[in-house]
Design an enzyme around this catalytic site. Structure first.
Site, PDB file in Angstrom:
ATOM      1  CG  ASP A   1      -2.061  -0.854   1.213  1.00  0.00           C
ATOM      2  OD1 ASP A   1      -2.066  -1.788   0.391  1.00  0.00           O
ATOM      3  OD2 ASP A   1      -2.993  -0.627   2.005  1.00  0.00           O
TER       4      ASP A   1
ATOM      5  CG  HIS B   1       2.035   0.071   4.477  1.00  0.00           C
ATOM      6  ND1 HIS B   1       1.596  -0.861   5.373  1.00  0.00           N
ATOM      7  CD2 HIS B   1       1.002   0.916   4.243  1.00  0.00           C
ATOM      8  CE1 HIS B   1       0.326  -0.587   5.685  1.00  0.00           C
ATOM      9  NE2 HIS B   1      -0.055   0.493   5.017  1.00  0.00           N
TER      10      HIS B   1
END
Ligand SMILES: [Zn+2]
Length: 206
Positions: A9, A151
């Site tokens: 992400d 992430h």
């Protein structure tokens, strides 16, 4: 054979995204990137490089990363549309699915967006502890069909990735993109997905 989907992400984000791309491309590991629109405008060439590898899928992670539970319908649609357009321009394709920021969403959000919302069943929690070793520890709990939240703007996830891939390969996992993991399910009416085998229409229960 067990299946797993790594998802990243908040990128594209400079050096850490490049580090992750290098590792995935070198080892030919499919994965999914959930694109933060503002960041794609800032780093279009990194997203372009990811698309050119023909190894990855891309999801829409909104334009400015708000909780979708805190903004009106019109803004939700604009958050999604702006990132659709940016990703289309750079990769040639509109994302088929959404990663809602913070995993926030409910039935109404799902109906407004009307596209599969991809959450997760396993989180390295790098955003909380910032330690590569702990990212790997979290992944030791992996199960068949899991969707893993990472992430690509977190250095800990980038640093942990080689060991995470090693571990999962030793455990006989095959890496899948989100469309490959979820298959025909993605053509059903939209749901929140947590793993290959778990979905609902109300979002994470908090
Ligand atoms: Zn995010």
């Amino acid at each position: 054979m067990k299946e797993i989907a790594l998802t990243f992400d908040d990128g594209p984000w400079g050096e850490t995204t490049l580090q992750i791309l290098d590792e995935l491309i070198q080892r030919q590991i499919p994965a999914t990137f959930m694109i933060w629109g503002e960041h794609a405008l800032q780093y279009p060439n990194i997203l372009k490089r990811a698309a050119e590898a023909k190894l990855f899928a891309f999801g829409n992670h909104t334009y400015s990363h708000p909780s979708l539970l805190t903004i009106p319908r019109k803004e939700i649609l604009s958050e999604i549309k702006k990132t659709d357009e940016i990703v289309k321009k750079i990769t040639g394709e509109i994302p088929r699915f959404i990663r809602p920021p913070f995993g926030d969403g409910n039935l109404e959000t799902l109906q407004i967006i009307n596209r599969p919302m991809i959450c997760w069943s396993l989180d390295t929690e790098s955003w909380q502890h910032h330690e590569a070793k702990l990212c790997l520890e979290k992944v030791r709990a992996a199960k068949d069909g899991d969707i893993v939240l990472m992430h690509d703007f977190q250095a800990a996830d980038a640093k942990a990735l080689p060991a995470i891939i090693d571990f999962l390969q030793q455990e006989d996992y095959v890496f899948k993109t989100i469309p490959d993991l979820l298959g025909n399910q993605l053509s059903d009416e939209p749901f929140y997905y947590y793993s290959r085998d778990s979905r609902n229409n109300v979002g994470f229960k908090k």
